[in-house]
Design a protein around this motif. Structure first.
Motif, PDB file in Angstrom:
ATOM      1  N   VAL A  46      44.777 100.555 -73.387  1.00  0.00           N
ATOM      2  CA  VAL A  46      45.326  99.273 -73.844  1.00  0.00           C
ATOM      3  C   VAL A  46      44.499  98.170 -73.187  1.00  0.00           C
ATOM      4  O   VAL A  46      44.451  98.085 -71.953  1.00  0.00           O
ATOM      5  CB  VAL A  46      46.808  99.123 -73.467  1.00  0.00           C
ATOM      6  CG1 VAL A  46      47.374  97.836 -74.056  1.00  0.00           C
ATOM      7  CG2 VAL A  46      47.611 100.328 -73.957  1.00  0.00           C
ATOM      8  N   PHE A  47      43.809  97.365 -73.982  1.00  0.00           N
ATOM      9  CA  PHE A  47      42.970  96.310 -73.421  1.00  0.00           C
ATOM     10  C   PHE A  47      43.341  94.965 -74.033  1.00  0.00           C
ATOM     11  O   PHE A  47      43.833  94.884 -75.149  1.00  0.00           O
ATOM     12  CB  PHE A  47      41.487  96.611 -73.641  1.00  0.00           C
ATOM     13  CG  PHE A  47      41.042  96.600 -75.071  1.00  0.00           C
ATOM     14  CD1 PHE A  47      40.521  95.452 -75.651  1.00  0.00           C
ATOM     15  CD2 PHE A  47      41.131  97.754 -75.857  1.00  0.00           C
ATOM     16  CE1 PHE A  47      40.111  95.446 -76.968  1.00  0.00           C
ATOM     17  CE2 PHE A  47      40.720  97.745 -77.179  1.00  0.00           C
ATOM     18  CZ  PHE A  47      40.212  96.586 -77.737  1.00  0.00           C
ATOM     19  N   ARG A  48      43.105  93.914 -73.264  1.00  0.00           N
ATOM     20  CA  ARG A  48      43.456  92.564 -73.718  1.00  0.00           C
ATOM     21  C   ARG A  48      42.190  91.751 -73.947  1.00  0.00           C
ATOM     22  O   ARG A  48      41.317  91.690 -73.084  1.00  0.00           O
ATOM     23  CB  ARG A  48      44.353  91.866 -72.700  1.00  0.00           C
ATOM     24  CG  ARG A  48      44.735  90.446 -73.126  1.00  0.00           C
ATOM     25  CD  ARG A  48      45.765  89.860 -72.213  1.00  0.00           C
ATOM     26  NE  ARG A  48      45.824  88.410 -72.328  1.00  0.00           N
ATOM     27  CZ  ARG A  48      46.514  87.618 -71.534  1.00  0.00           C
ATOM     28  NH1 ARG A  48      47.240  88.149 -70.569  1.00  0.00           N
ATOM     29  NH2 ARG A  48      46.485  86.314 -71.688  1.00  0.00           N
ATOM     30  N   SER A  49      42.108  91.136 -75.127  1.00  0.00           N
ATOM     31  CA  SER A  49      40.966  90.308 -75.487  1.00  0.00           C
ATOM     32  C   SER A  49      41.491  89.115 -76.287  1.00  0.00           C
ATOM     33  O   SER A  49      41.908  89.264 -77.430  1.00  0.00           O
ATOM     34  CB  SER A  49      39.955  91.118 -76.310  1.00  0.00           C
ATOM     35  OG  SER A  49      38.864  90.326 -76.715  1.00  0.00           O
ATOM     36  N   ASP A  50      41.508  87.934 -75.662  1.00  0.00           N
ATOM     37  CA  ASP A  50      42.035  86.723 -76.290  1.00  0.00           C
ATOM     38  C   ASP A  50      40.904  85.938 -76.969  1.00  0.00           C
ATOM     39  O   ASP A  50      39.811  85.807 -76.411  1.00  0.00           O
ATOM     40  CB  ASP A  50      42.701  85.819 -75.253  1.00  0.00           C
ATOM     41  CG  ASP A  50      43.871  86.500 -74.561  1.00  0.00           C
ATOM     42  OD1 ASP A  50      44.374  87.502 -75.107  1.00  0.00           O
ATOM     43  OD2 ASP A  50      44.280  86.015 -73.491  1.00  0.00           O
ATOM     44  N   VAL A  58      50.589  89.827 -69.190  1.00  0.00           N
ATOM     45  CA  VAL A  58      51.638  90.473 -69.984  1.00  0.00           C
ATOM     46  C   VAL A  58      51.792  91.921 -69.512  1.00  0.00           C
ATOM     47  O   VAL A  58      50.808  92.633 -69.354  1.00  0.00           O
ATOM     48  CB  VAL A  58      51.317  90.431 -71.501  1.00  0.00           C
ATOM     49  CG1 VAL A  58      51.370  89.025 -72.017  1.00  0.00           C
ATOM     50  CG2 VAL A  58      49.942  91.026 -71.794  1.00  0.00           C
ATOM     51  N   PRO A  59      53.042  92.352 -69.237  1.00  0.00           N
ATOM     52  CA  PRO A  59      53.248  93.746 -68.821  1.00  0.00           C
ATOM     53  C   PRO A  59      53.091  94.704 -69.988  1.00  0.00           C
ATOM     54  O   PRO A  59      53.404  94.377 -71.129  1.00  0.00           O
ATOM     55  CB  PRO A  59      54.693  93.730 -68.304  1.00  0.00           C
ATOM     56  CG  PRO A  59      55.338  92.595 -69.018  1.00  0.00           C
ATOM     57  CD  PRO A  59      54.268  91.567 -69.247  1.00  0.00           C
ATOM     58  N   VAL A  60      52.591  95.912 -69.693  1.00  0.00           N
ATOM     59  CA  VAL A  60      52.383  96.946 -70.708  1.00  0.00           C
ATOM     60  C   VAL A  60      53.131  98.201 -70.258  1.00  0.00           C
ATOM     61  O   VAL A  60      52.939  98.675 -69.130  1.00  0.00           O
ATOM     62  CB  VAL A  60      50.884  97.265 -70.889  1.00  0.00           C
ATOM     63  CG1 VAL A  60      50.702  98.406 -71.882  1.00  0.00           C
ATOM     64  CG2 VAL A  60      50.137  96.026 -71.367  1.00  0.00           C
ATOM     65  N   LEU A  61      53.999  98.719 -71.143  1.00  0.00           N
ATOM     66  CA  LEU A  61      54.729  99.955 -70.871  1.00  0.00           C
ATOM     67  C   LEU A  61      54.392 100.972 -71.947  1.00  0.00           C
ATOM     68  O   LEU A  61      54.362 100.634 -73.135  1.00  0.00           O
ATOM     69  CB  LEU A  61      56.245  99.721 -70.846  1.00  0.00           C
ATOM     70  CG  LEU A  61      56.787  98.858 -69.696  1.00  0.00           C
ATOM     71  CD1 LEU A  61      56.792  97.385 -70.082  1.00  0.00           C
ATOM     72  CD2 LEU A  61      58.191  99.294 -69.310  1.00  0.00           C
ATOM     73  N   VAL A  62      54.122 102.184 -71.522  1.00  0.00           N
ATOM     74  CA  VAL A  62      53.853 103.292 -72.429  1.00  0.00           C
ATOM     75  C   VAL A  62      54.938 104.333 -72.206  1.00  0.00           C
ATOM     76  O   VAL A  62      55.088 104.850 -71.100  1.00  0.00           O
ATOM     77  CB  VAL A  62      52.455 103.902 -72.192  1.00  0.00           C
ATOM     78  CG1 VAL A  62      52.229 105.098 -73.106  1.00  0.00           C
ATOM     79  CG2 VAL A  62      51.375 102.850 -72.418  1.00  0.00           C
ATOM     80  N   ASN A  63      55.734 104.599 -73.247  1.00  0.00           N
ATOM     81  CA  ASN A  63      56.878 105.517 -73.138  1.00  0.00           C
ATOM     82  C   ASN A  63      57.779 105.125 -71.966  1.00  0.00           C
ATOM     83  O   ASN A  63      58.163 105.959 -71.149  1.00  0.00           O
ATOM     84  CB  ASN A  63      56.404 106.960 -73.015  1.00  0.00           C
ATOM     85  CG  ASN A  63      55.784 107.469 -74.292  1.00  0.00           C
ATOM     86  OD1 ASN A  63      56.018 106.925 -75.363  1.00  0.00           O
ATOM     87  ND2 ASN A  63      54.971 108.501 -74.196  1.00  0.00           N
ATOM     88  N   ILE A  67      52.365 100.586 -66.949  1.00  0.00           N
ATOM     89  CA  ILE A  67      51.030 100.990 -66.512  1.00  0.00           C
ATOM     90  C   ILE A  67      50.212  99.817 -65.998  1.00  0.00           C
ATOM     91  O   ILE A  67      49.089 100.016 -65.517  1.00  0.00           O
ATOM     92  CB  ILE A  67      50.261 101.709 -67.648  1.00  0.00           C
ATOM     93  CG1 ILE A  67      49.991 100.750 -68.814  1.00  0.00           C
ATOM     94  CG2 ILE A  67      51.001 102.952 -68.102  1.00  0.00           C
ATOM     95  CD1 ILE A  67      49.075 101.349 -69.877  1.00  0.00           C
ATOM     96  N   GLY A  68      50.715  98.601 -66.078  1.00  0.00           N
ATOM     97  CA  GLY A  68      49.996  97.465 -65.521  1.00  0.00           C
ATOM     98  C   GLY A  68      50.330  96.177 -66.230  1.00  0.00           C
ATOM     99  O   GLY A  68      50.976  96.170 -67.282  1.00  0.00           O
ATOM    100  N   ASP A  69      49.903  95.067 -65.611  1.00  0.00           N
ATOM    101  CA  ASP A  69      50.037  93.735 -66.185  1.00  0.00           C
ATOM    102  C   ASP A  69      48.651  93.250 -66.570  1.00  0.00           C
ATOM    103  O   ASP A  69      47.769  93.119 -65.718  1.00  0.00           O
ATOM    104  CB  ASP A  69      50.671  92.766 -65.180  1.00  0.00           C
ATOM    105  CG  ASP A  69      52.122  93.110 -64.881  1.00  0.00           C
ATOM    106  OD1 ASP A  69      52.640  94.028 -65.531  1.00  0.00           O
ATOM    107  OD2 ASP A  69      52.717  92.463 -64.015  1.00  0.00           O
ATOM    108  N   LEU A  70      48.433  92.980 -67.858  1.00  0.00           N
ATOM    109  CA  LEU A  70      47.101  92.676 -68.369  1.00  0.00           C
ATOM    110  C   LEU A  70      46.858  91.178 -68.422  1.00  0.00           C
ATOM    111  O   LEU A  70      47.659  90.411 -68.955  1.00  0.00           O
ATOM    112  CB  LEU A  70      46.917  93.259 -69.774  1.00  0.00           C
ATOM    113  CG  LEU A  70      46.931  94.780 -69.901  1.00  0.00           C
ATOM    114  CD1 LEU A  70      46.547  95.180 -71.320  1.00  0.00           C
ATOM    115  CD2 LEU A  70      45.996  95.433 -68.902  1.00  0.00           C
ATOM    116  N   ALA A  71      45.711  90.760 -67.844  1.00  0.00           N
ATOM    117  CA  ALA A  71      45.162  89.435 -68.068  1.00  0.00           C
ATOM    118  C   ALA A  71      44.024  89.571 -69.071  1.00  0.00           C
ATOM    119  O   ALA A  71      43.626  90.686 -69.448  1.00  0.00           O
ATOM    120  CB  ALA A  71      44.660  88.846 -66.751  1.00  0.00           C
TER     121      ALA A  71
END
Length: 358
Positions: A46-50, A58-63, A67-71
């Motif tokens: 899961v990657f973030r590209s604005d 933004v927090p990311v949850l898988v199931n 797994i982390g907060d993405l900037a």
């Protein structure tokens, strides 16, 4: 001369052996963007590209595992079992994404924060492996690499020739391979957050009973209620559950023996709902409520009567940031009065409305 050539050859071989022996082993976990899934497992990147960078994370949850907060310009990776995989992205404006994960495959999910929207809203889509790898190469990892990333094979130094002179130093011993560090377990999801919403609605509502006895008189209703209005306040949890209260008002004309009157009903209800977040903008829901209904009569009939009321709800809300458009089906069961003078004032209808979340 032959002795000199032999010594030069041996020295060259020893120099190469020393160089190869001193080179550190290449660890594949140092570049998680090139990871491949362990046998029988699946990797989800899961990657973030604005397009226009947004400062918030933004927090990311898988199931349901965080797994982390993405900037902007970061990525996270999770190892999952094959099958239905759920991604939940965001804090207040939540985006939900699902995929059918296949064994021994990698999936690449792009997250883009929408500029100028508060709370932060994201757009999520699946991209090809080529596009995903290209974006990961320009991003950096949030957290630790997964344990499934194996170390690359170590280069072995060439063996020294048998004809080495007695005084020649032995080749340098190759450093022992270090075990790959275990991936840190992502923290569990934090407790649910609540926000407050107001809903104003109106529409078509119809009484279930057209003929009844009101105040001892045989009465016939115009079953179409005019108007039918409601206002609702609820507290919403990001898990999808909500609790709140509602005031619902509707009016019907009636004709009794020799008189013409009006029946106005005010229902005070306590409701519980569950919103299913199929997408960050689309939330179907079901709900139920219990409360009290009061019927007020005017015109040729005078008086009031009340009783317990129950209702069932089903519908959907289309959310655009803090504002939503809602449509719902309502079934209300209510009986007022007592001692053989009870009147059924319930019915059903379709209502539309606007919600504002704070």
């Amino acid at each position: 001369m032959n002795q000199l050539r032999a010594c030069l050859s041996v020295s060259g071989v020893l120099l190469l052996a020393a160089l190869f022996g001193a080179a550190p082993p290449v660890q594949a976990q140092q570049d998680a963007s090139r990871a491949t899934p362990p046998p029988g497992k699946t990797l989800v990147f899961v990657f973030r590209s604005d397009r226009q960078p947004v400062a918030a994370q933004v927090p990311v949850l898988v199931n349901l595992v965080r797994i982390g907060d993405l900037a902007d310009g970061t990525f996270a990776v999770a190892t999952v079992n094959p099958g239905r995989t759920f991604l939940r992205i965001g804090e207040q404006a939540v985006a939900v994404f699902t995929l059918e994960a296949q064994a021994n495959r990698s999936y690449f999910v792009r997250v883009e924060a929408v500029s100028g929207v508060r709370p932060v809203r994201t757009e999520v889509r699946l991209v090809s492996e080529a596009d995903g790898r290209r974006s990961l190469a320009q991003s950096h990892l949030v957290g630790a690499a997964p344990a499934a990333i194996a170390a690359a094979p170590r280069v072995q130094p060439p063996a020294a020739p048998v004809a080495a002179p007695p005084r020649a130093a032995p080749p340098a011993a190759a450093p022992r391979a270090q075990p790959s560090p275990r991936a840190a377990s992502p923290p569990a999801e934090r407790g649910g957050d609540w926000n407050f919403a107001l809903i104003a609605k109106g529409g078509a509502f119809k009484l279930a009973n057209a003929t009844q006895t009101v105040a001892g008189l045989a009465s016939t209703y115009d079953t179409a209620s005019k108007p039918a209005l409601g206002i609702e306040a609820e507290w919403r949890n990001k898990s999808g559950f909500s609790v709140g209260g509602e005031i619902f008002y509707y009016k019907n004309d009636l004709v009794a023996t020799g008189v013409i009157g009006e029946q106005k009903v005010v229902a005070l209800m306590a409701n519980g709902k569950y919103y299913l977040p199929l997408a960050n903008w689309f939330h179907p829901f079901v709900g139920a409520g219990v409360g009290y209904a009061d019927a007020i009569y005017s015109g040729g009939l005078k008086g009031t009567a009340g009783g317990v009321a129950y209702q069932g709800l089903a519908g959907a809300e289309f959310r655009f940031g803090p504002v939503g458009l809602q449509v719902q089906y309502k079934y209300l069961a209510a009986t007022t009065g007592k001692g053989g003078q009870d009147v059924k004032v319930g019915g059903s209808g379709v209502l539309g409305g606007v919600s504002i979340a704070f």
